[in-house]
Design an enzyme around this catalytic site. Structure first.
Site, PDB file in Angstrom:
ATOM      1  N   GLU A  95       0.946  -1.122  -0.044  1.00 21.86           N
ATOM      2  CA  GLU A  95      -0.044   0.105  -0.138  1.00 21.86           C
ATOM      3  C   GLU A  95       0.802   1.184  -0.070  1.00 21.86           C
ATOM      4  O   GLU A  95       2.156   1.198   0.533  1.00 21.86           O
ATOM      5  CB  GLU A  95      -0.780  -0.101   1.287  1.00 21.86           C
ATOM      6  CG  GLU A  95      -1.795   1.163   1.438  1.00 21.86           C
ATOM      7  CD  GLU A  95      -2.936   1.392   0.274  1.00 21.86           C
ATOM      8  OE1 GLU A  95      -2.199   1.434  -0.961  1.00 21.86           O
ATOM      9  OE2 GLU A  95      -4.023   1.521   0.885  1.00 21.86           O
ATOM     10  N   ASP A  96       0.224   2.209  -0.389  1.00 20.00           N
ATOM     11  CA  ASP A  96       1.034   3.556  -0.491  1.00 20.00           C
ATOM     12  C   ASP A  96       0.928   4.201   0.832  1.00 20.00           C
ATOM     13  O   ASP A  96       2.146   4.421   1.603  1.00 20.00           O
ATOM     14  CB  ASP A  96       0.585   4.571  -1.583  1.00 20.00           C
ATOM     15  CG  ASP A  96      -0.817   4.741  -1.518  1.00 20.00           C
ATOM     16  OD1 ASP A  96      -1.552   4.063  -0.668  1.00 20.00           O
ATOM     17  OD2 ASP A  96      -1.146   5.597  -2.496  1.00 20.00           O
ATOM     18  N   ASP A  99      -3.942   5.720   6.046  1.00 19.35           N
ATOM     19  CA  ASP A  99      -4.333   7.071   6.775  1.00 19.35           C
ATOM     20  C   ASP A  99      -5.378   6.693   7.960  1.00 19.35           C
ATOM     21  O   ASP A  99      -5.221   6.585   9.036  1.00 19.35           O
ATOM     22  CB  ASP A  99      -4.880   7.855   5.494  1.00 19.35           C
ATOM     23  CG  ASP A  99      -5.325   9.207   5.649  1.00 19.35           C
ATOM     24  OD1 ASP A  99      -4.941   9.802   6.728  1.00 19.35           O
ATOM     25  OD2 ASP A  99      -6.406   9.639   5.138  1.00 19.35           O
ATOM     26  N   PHE A 148      -1.036  16.093   3.907  1.00 22.09           N
ATOM     27  CA  PHE A 148      -1.394  15.764   2.405  1.00 22.09           C
ATOM     28  C   PHE A 148      -0.077  15.630   1.575  1.00 22.09           C
ATOM     29  O   PHE A 148       0.259  16.645   1.200  1.00 22.09           O
ATOM     30  CB  PHE A 148      -2.660  16.455   1.791  1.00 22.09           C
ATOM     31  CG  PHE A 148      -3.230  15.712   0.569  1.00 22.09           C
ATOM     32  CD1 PHE A 148      -3.955  14.502   0.996  1.00 22.09           C
ATOM     33  CD2 PHE A 148      -2.671  15.921  -0.708  1.00 22.09           C
ATOM     34  CE1 PHE A 148      -4.555  13.918  -0.187  1.00 22.09           C
ATOM     35  CE2 PHE A 148      -3.470  15.245  -1.760  1.00 22.09           C
ATOM     36  CZ  PHE A 148      -4.142  14.285  -1.453  1.00 22.09           C
ATOM     37  N   ARG A 161       1.816  11.902  -9.445  1.00 23.57           N
ATOM     38  CA  ARG A 161       2.332  10.592  -9.228  1.00 23.57           C
ATOM     39  C   ARG A 161       3.652  10.344  -9.727  1.00 23.57           C
ATOM     40  O   ARG A 161       4.291   9.526  -9.189  1.00 23.57           O
ATOM     41  CB  ARG A 161       1.255   9.519  -9.922  1.00 23.57           C
ATOM     42  CG  ARG A 161      -0.188   9.356  -9.332  1.00 23.57           C
ATOM     43  CD  ARG A 161      -0.848   8.188  -9.765  1.00 23.57           C
ATOM     44  NE  ARG A 161      -2.233   8.295  -9.874  1.00 23.57           N
ATOM     45  CZ  ARG A 161      -3.031   8.188  -8.511  1.00 23.57           C
ATOM     46  NH1 ARG A 161      -2.472   7.654  -7.564  1.00 23.57           N
ATOM     47  NH2 ARG A 161      -4.345   8.098  -8.680  1.00 23.57           N
TER      48      ARG A 161
HETATM   49  P1  5GP Z   1      -7.594   5.314   4.175  1.00 24.58           P
HETATM   50  O1  5GP Z   1      -8.326   4.440   3.672  1.00 24.58           O
HETATM   51  O2  5GP Z   1      -6.312   4.465   5.001  1.00 24.58           O
HETATM   52  O3  5GP Z   1      -7.946   6.493   4.816  1.00 24.58           O
HETATM   53  O4  5GP Z   1      -6.654   5.832   3.056  1.00 24.58           O
HETATM   54  C1  5GP Z   1      -5.862   5.237   2.184  1.00 24.58           C
HETATM   55  C2  5GP Z   1      -5.972   5.731   0.829  1.00 24.58           C
HETATM   56  O5  5GP Z   1      -5.950   7.039   0.660  1.00 24.58           O
HETATM   57  C3  5GP Z   1      -4.529   5.624   0.247  1.00 24.58           C
HETATM   58  O6  5GP Z   1      -4.311   4.476  -0.265  1.00 24.58           O
HETATM   59  C4  5GP Z   1      -4.280   6.877  -0.672  1.00 24.58           C
HETATM   60  O7  5GP Z   1      -4.622   6.501  -1.978  1.00 24.58           O
HETATM   61  C5  5GP Z   1      -5.133   7.844   0.010  1.00 24.58           C
HETATM   62  N1  5GP Z   1      -4.418   8.649   0.802  1.00 24.58           N
HETATM   63  C6  5GP Z   1      -4.535   8.892   2.192  1.00 24.58           C
HETATM   64  N2  5GP Z   1      -3.701   9.921   2.605  1.00 24.58           N
HETATM   65  C7  5GP Z   1      -3.037  10.490   1.603  1.00 24.58           C
HETATM   66  C8  5GP Z   1      -2.442  11.658   1.311  1.00 24.58           C
HETATM   67  O8  5GP Z   1      -1.600  12.289   2.221  1.00 24.58           O
HETATM   68  N3  5GP Z   1      -1.958  11.781   0.109  1.00 24.58           N
HETATM   69  C9  5GP Z   1      -2.843  11.193  -0.814  1.00 24.58           C
HETATM   70  N4  5GP Z   1      -2.077  11.584  -2.393  1.00 24.58           N
HETATM   71  N5  5GP Z   1      -3.312  10.230  -0.636  1.00 24.58           N
HETATM   72  C10 5GP Z   1      -3.686   9.880   0.218  1.00 24.58           C
END
Ligand code: 5GP
Length: 171
Positions: A95-96, A99, A148, A161
């Site tokens: 995963e990237d 959050d 962010f 990206r």
């Molecule tokens: P979660 O479901 O954990 O809230 O978020 C996961 C997804 O939200 C990540 O795979 C990513 O695509 C997006 N995301 C969360 N935080 C960021 C951020 O700071 N920057 C970007 N570009 N995407 C984020």
């Protein structure tokens, strides 16, 4: 005018990816690992990490989405699913960023129903300040503050990206 500040440099990322790749290679010694990058954001991290993994790998993709602009919609969609069974396989999700943890919670639940031998998670980034659903990250690149971030696979509405570093977007 918007701008991008370098937050984690290309060199820092490369060093950490090497370390994580070495750990994974050690932990999976003698086994084959099914690496599943979660698209789109993890594509660059996964491409670099895969080149540091020294055990046999089977690569499959899964695509999820939950963000619009800089806001999580809270609803996780599976836009593209695995093409082959992972029953009895050692799955490594890539995963990237974790959050809120909503994406990973959903993906983990789905993955468990498919009965792999094991499931682990590698995430490049983790933002603890925003976490709602605790997720075990077996291989973590960097823990970051609540900003962010973009670049190295991460986007802002489809852009940035391609950046070789992780940056902070300033509107
Ligand atoms: P979660 O479901 O954990 O809230 O978020 C996961 C997804 O939200 C990540 O795979 C990513 O695509 C997006 N995301 C969360 N935080 C960021 C951020 O700071 N920057 C970007 N570009 N995407 C984020």
């Amino acid at each position: 005018m918007s701008s991008v500040d370098v937050f984690i440099s290309k060199e820092q990322i490369a060093n950490r990816v090497k370390e994580i790749g070495a750990l994974i290679s050690k932990d999976y010694a003698g086994k084959e690992v099914t690496v599943i990058p979660l698209l789109t954001g993890a594509f660059m991290f996964a491409a670099d990490l895969l080149r540091e993994i020294k055990v046999p790998v089977d690569i499959q993709f899964m695509a999820t989405s939950s963000y619009e602009g800089t806001q999580s919609t809270g609803e996780v969609k599976i836009n593209y699913d695995l093409k082959r069974s992972v029953h009895g396989k050692h799955v490594l999700l890539v995963e990237d960023i974790v959050d809120t943890g909503t994406t990973l919670k959903t993906v983990m639940e789905i993955m468990k129903t498919r009965k792999p031998a094991s499931i682990k998670l590698a995430s490049l980034l983790y933002k603890p300040a925003r976490n709602i659903h605790p997720v075990d990250i077996d291989y973590l690149g960097f823990e970051i503050e609540d900003k962010f971030v973009i670049g190295y696979g991460l986007d802002f509405d489809g852009r940035y990206r391609e950046l070789p570093y992780i940056g902070v977007y300033q509107a």
